[in-house]
Design a protein around this motif. Sequence first.
Motif, mmCIF file in Angstrom:
data_model
loop_
_atom_site.group_PDB
_atom_site.id
_atom_site.type_symbol
_atom_site.label_atom_id
_atom_site.label_comp_id
_atom_site.label_asym_id
_atom_site.label_seq_id
_atom_site.Cartn_x
_atom_site.Cartn_y
_atom_site.Cartn_z
ATOM 1 N N VAL A 1 -17.893 -0.979 5.766
ATOM 2 C CA VAL A 1 -18.877 0.111 5.766
ATOM 3 C C VAL A 1 -20.031 -0.237 6.706
ATOM 4 O O VAL A 1 -20.523 0.626 7.442
ATOM 5 C CB VAL A 1 -19.399 0.403 4.339
ATOM 6 N N SER B 1 -10.575 4.136 7.067
ATOM 7 C CA SER B 1 -11.313 5.034 6.167
ATOM 8 C C SER B 1 -11.499 4.455 4.774
ATOM 9 O O SER B 1 -12.587 4.542 4.201
ATOM 10 C CB SER B 1 -10.566 6.351 5.995
ATOM 11 N N THR B 2 -10.412 3.942 4.214
ATOM 12 C CA THR B 2 -10.420 3.607 2.786
ATOM 13 C C THR B 2 -11.457 2.557 2.420
ATOM 14 O O THR B 2 -11.555 1.521 3.071
ATOM 15 C CB THR B 2 -9.023 3.098 2.376
ATOM 16 N N TYR B 3 -12.186 2.850 1.362
ATOM 17 C CA TYR B 3 -13.083 1.860 0.769
ATOM 18 C C TYR B 3 -12.231 1.159 -0.288
ATOM 19 O O TYR B 3 -12.239 1.512 -1.460
ATOM 20 C CB TYR B 3 -14.288 2.583 0.154
ATOM 21 N N ARG B 4 -11.460 0.174 0.160
ATOM 22 C CA ARG B 4 -10.480 -0.501 -0.695
ATOM 23 C C ARG B 4 -11.130 -1.205 -1.875
ATOM 24 O O ARG B 4 -12.210 -1.779 -1.730
ATOM 25 C CB ARG B 4 -9.780 -1.591 0.115
ATOM 26 N N TYR B 5 -10.429 -1.238 -2.970
ATOM 27 C CA TYR B 5 -10.894 -2.043 -4.102
ATOM 28 C C TYR B 5 -10.719 -3.506 -3.738
ATOM 29 O O TYR B 5 -9.640 -3.906 -3.270
ATOM 30 C CB TYR B 5 -10.100 -1.676 -5.366
ATOM 31 N N GLU C 1 -7.551 -7.760 -9.847
ATOM 32 C CA GLU C 1 -6.629 -7.215 -10.837
ATOM 33 C C GLU C 1 -5.365 -6.693 -10.161
ATOM 34 O O GLU C 1 -5.429 -6.074 -9.107
ATOM 35 C CB GLU C 1 -7.272 -6.047 -11.611
ATOM 36 N N GLU D 1 4.631 7.701 2.332
ATOM 37 C CA GLU D 1 4.380 6.896 1.134
ATOM 38 C C GLU D 1 4.016 5.459 1.503
ATOM 39 O O GLU D 1 3.132 4.853 0.900
ATOM 40 C CB GLU D 1 5.614 6.900 0.222
ATOM 41 N N ARG E 1 0.527 5.449 2.710
ATOM 42 C CA ARG E 1 -0.362 5.599 1.556
ATOM 43 C C ARG E 1 -0.567 4.253 0.858
ATOM 44 O O ARG E 1 -1.701 3.870 0.551
ATOM 45 C CB ARG E 1 0.221 6.595 0.543
ATOM 46 N N THR F 1 -4.136 2.282 1.199
ATOM 47 C CA THR F 1 -5.134 2.488 0.140
ATOM 48 C C THR F 1 -5.165 1.410 -0.949
ATOM 49 O O THR F 1 -6.210 1.218 -1.570
ATOM 50 C CB THR F 1 -4.957 3.861 -0.572
ATOM 51 N N ARG F 2 -4.065 0.734 -1.210
ATOM 52 C CA ARG F 2 -4.059 -0.242 -2.315
ATOM 53 C C ARG F 2 -4.936 -1.451 -1.996
ATOM 54 O O ARG F 2 -5.125 -1.786 -0.822
ATOM 55 C CB ARG F 2 -2.634 -0.699 -2.622
ATOM 56 N N SER F 3 -5.386 -2.138 -3.030
ATOM 57 C CA SER F 3 -6.221 -3.326 -2.820
ATOM 58 C C SER F 3 -5.378 -4.457 -2.245
ATOM 59 O O SER F 3 -4.150 -4.465 -2.371
ATOM 60 C CB SER F 3 -6.834 -3.778 -4.139
ATOM 61 N N LYS G 1 -18.080 5.560 -4.629
ATOM 62 C CA LYS G 1 -16.816 4.830 -4.544
ATOM 63 C C LYS G 1 -16.975 3.388 -5.051
ATOM 64 O O LYS G 1 -16.059 2.831 -5.644
ATOM 65 C CB LYS G 1 -16.294 4.857 -3.103
ATOM 66 N N HIS H 1 -14.966 1.661 -8.250
ATOM 67 C CA HIS H 1 -14.344 0.318 -8.294
ATOM 68 C C HIS H 1 -14.723 -0.402 -9.589
ATOM 69 O O HIS H 1 -13.867 -0.984 -10.251
ATOM 70 C CB HIS H 1 -14.841 -0.542 -7.124
ATOM 71 N N CYS I 1 -10.043 0.026 -9.336
ATOM 72 C CA CYS I 1 -9.215 0.491 -8.230
ATOM 73 C C CYS I 1 -10.084 1.439 -7.409
ATOM 74 O O CYS I 1 -11.243 1.673 -7.756
ATOM 75 C CB CYS I 1 -7.945 1.184 -8.727
ATOM 76 N N SER I 2 -9.534 1.957 -6.321
ATOM 77 C CA SER I 2 -10.343 2.824 -5.466
ATOM 78 C C SER I 2 -10.059 4.298 -5.741
ATOM 79 O O SER I 2 -8.964 4.662 -6.164
ATOM 80 C CB SER I 2 -10.078 2.513 -3.991
ATOM 81 N N GLU J 1 -9.746 6.357 -3.432
ATOM 82 C CA GLU J 1 -8.741 6.714 -2.433
ATOM 83 C C GLU J 1 -7.325 6.531 -2.966
ATOM 84 O O GLU J 1 -6.463 7.380 -2.788
ATOM 85 C CB GLU J 1 -8.911 5.862 -1.168
ATOM 86 N N GLU J 2 -7.056 5.377 -3.616
ATOM 87 C CA GLU J 2 -5.670 5.157 -4.036
ATOM 88 C C GLU J 2 -5.281 6.107 -5.162
ATOM 89 O O GLU J 2 -4.140 6.551 -5.230
ATOM 90 C CB GLU J 2 -5.389 3.693 -4.377
ATOM 91 N N ARG K 1 -2.935 16.266 -0.540
ATOM 92 C CA ARG K 1 -3.231 14.839 -0.456
ATOM 93 C C ARG K 1 -3.927 14.501 0.862
ATOM 94 O O ARG K 1 -4.956 13.830 0.872
ATOM 95 C CB ARG K 1 -1.944 14.008 -0.550
ATOM 96 N N SER L 1 -12.261 9.620 1.961
ATOM 97 C CA SER L 1 -12.230 8.347 2.683
ATOM 98 C C SER L 1 -13.289 8.247 3.771
ATOM 99 O O SER L 1 -13.954 7.232 3.908
ATOM 100 C CB SER L 1 -10.885 8.151 3.373
ATOM 101 N N THR L 2 -13.392 9.297 4.582
ATOM 102 C CA THR L 2 -14.187 9.202 5.809
ATOM 103 C C THR L 2 -15.656 8.894 5.561
ATOM 104 O O THR L 2 -16.288 9.538 4.728
ATOM 105 C CB THR L 2 -14.071 10.527 6.591
#
Lengths: 318, 318
Positions: A119, A154-158, A162, A189, A192, A196-198, B122, B126, B131-132, B134-135, B146, B154-155
């Motif tokens: 960010v 883009s994604t603000y990932r976790y 966990e 998929e 995706r 997006t996943r952590s 966001k 978390h 988790c996010s 986004e996911e 979607r 996300s953006t």
Amino acid sequence: MTTIVVPPVIPTPAEDADALLKAFQGWGTDERTVIAVLAHRDATQRKKIRMAYEENYNENFIQRLQSELSGHFERAMYHWVLDPVERQAVMANTATRCIHEDYPVIVEIACVNSSPELVAVKRAYHVLYKCSLEEDVAARATGNLRSLLLALVSTYRYDGDEVNDALAKSEAKILHETVMNSSETDHGELIRIVGTRSRAQLNATFGWFRDEHGSSITKALHCGADPTGYSHALRTSVRCISDANKYFVKVLKNAMHKSGTDEDSLTRVIVMHAEKDLKSIKDAFQKRASVSLEQSIAKDTSGDYKSFLMALLGKSGI
Amino acid sequence: MTTIVVPPVIPTPAEDADALLKAFQGWGTDERTVIAVLAHRDATQRKKIRMAYEENYNENFIQRLQSELSGHFERAMYHWVLDPVERQAVMANTATRCIHEDYPVIVEIACVNSSPELVAVKRAYHVLYKCSLEEDVAARATGNLRSLLLALVSTYRYDGDEVNDALAKSEAKILHETVMNSSETDHGELIRIVGTRSRAQLNATFGWFRDEHGSSITKALHCGADPTGYSHALRTSVRCISDANKYFVKVLKNAMHKSGTDEDSLTRVIVMHAEKDLKSIKDAFQKRASVSLEQSIAKDTSGDYKSFLMALLGKSGI
């Protein structure tokens, strides 16, 4: 851990700025002094030198520096004197301008930074370019490469540790089915999941993939002809997420290939990581290549560029 | 501007917590006191009350509050006592669980907040859900819905005012071509534009659209049957970006339709905006409906729920 060596007692920013001005003046630049000062100051100190220089001599420090130096040394020093967050924004922007070739820079910035760090880079991008990294990526890439890069930046990932094992298992199955299907039309998929996943969740998913199918996803993604860059970008992101050190070692090894040196990649990894985690990349390189990173770089580079990289790698300035 | 009325002199958080404990105790809850205290304290004060309550009485304040109240009043008060950022994370999460119906909540949160505000939501997501956002959006929505929602949440949009007119013109053309084509299969470029460009840039683009084609994009997007929710989500995002006040007035008007009251939407707009911009939404409502928002709501609601909304709309607690 940082590799640069900052002397225990350093001059004031004004004194450093003065030494640099003297190095710039007269017939030819005194590159040794430029390196002796700038390669041995941390980001905060470099910023103060830049400010002291501009205040005292009323000229843009970076522009003067660029005009005094040249070649790979100039480009490396230019990136080095930028604020680390600003530097990544600059590098990301440059990469968007030739995105079908330079996407690895974008993948690295998106996948290696923590979410708050990413960010911060995007905030710096706004300030510098009056637009978002996302819109530049989206407007300049196409197809699956766009979808992937856009999700990554883009994604603000976790960022937590966990892991949902059942999810990892089911998504490993989706990844395998997608990868085994040679067509790239149905990668929604997969993008995706990777986008997006952590990191922790993805590493669990990649672990399931390996356990179930006897080979790593990185190997399964090994790709031949790649006209759009998507396959390679996907592989790069998986590798950055799985083991960033290992990935950077590979980038460095490729950059110093027999067929010639890729100074841009070499500079990028050294400059971007010198104050962050270059120590562990160095250790991983030594382990993997059975030769130190310093030795490899010393063999492949020369002149001021070489001296500068050596300084960033931990050679004392005294 | 906020609409809630905080008395010039307020009790200490411990005194407020004590008053609330007394209101909870005994036969039946004293809802009037609950409203008199909580509807007339700002977010920081409410947080302090919650902390004082939990410290002094060793029980979860929100759980106790929920067990003491019921119906629409309980749901509204539950959301009200949450921290404003946390509240949006909770609302977004609830919406992801029924995303093909509740996507407007996600669109509002994504399009009305500034970029740093959205990042804060966001971040809270978390912490709460490990988790996010986004996911969850990516895993629970499909197809164009979607792609759109994911781009919106996300953006990290550029928030500045700079506009590129040539770009606005060319992208207005893309939007028009996409909208005129009845198929929704090729909405990639439209989603890219709406999902990544800055609000200022998009409003310039929507302006060009109107000037060139004699009708607003919102009108052009008027959609009939919408099985996936995508068309409606797209229209909602365009309206939130174009004129959020006007959009919320419409939500409020629809929530108080002859066919019955939609308390969830009513609560959402009042609770989410009371401390932010409800004053200007109220003014816009009055202008549009020729009747005050208070009058409309008073006609459509009753009991404690009504008293609470009235308090949030600016009725003094004294």
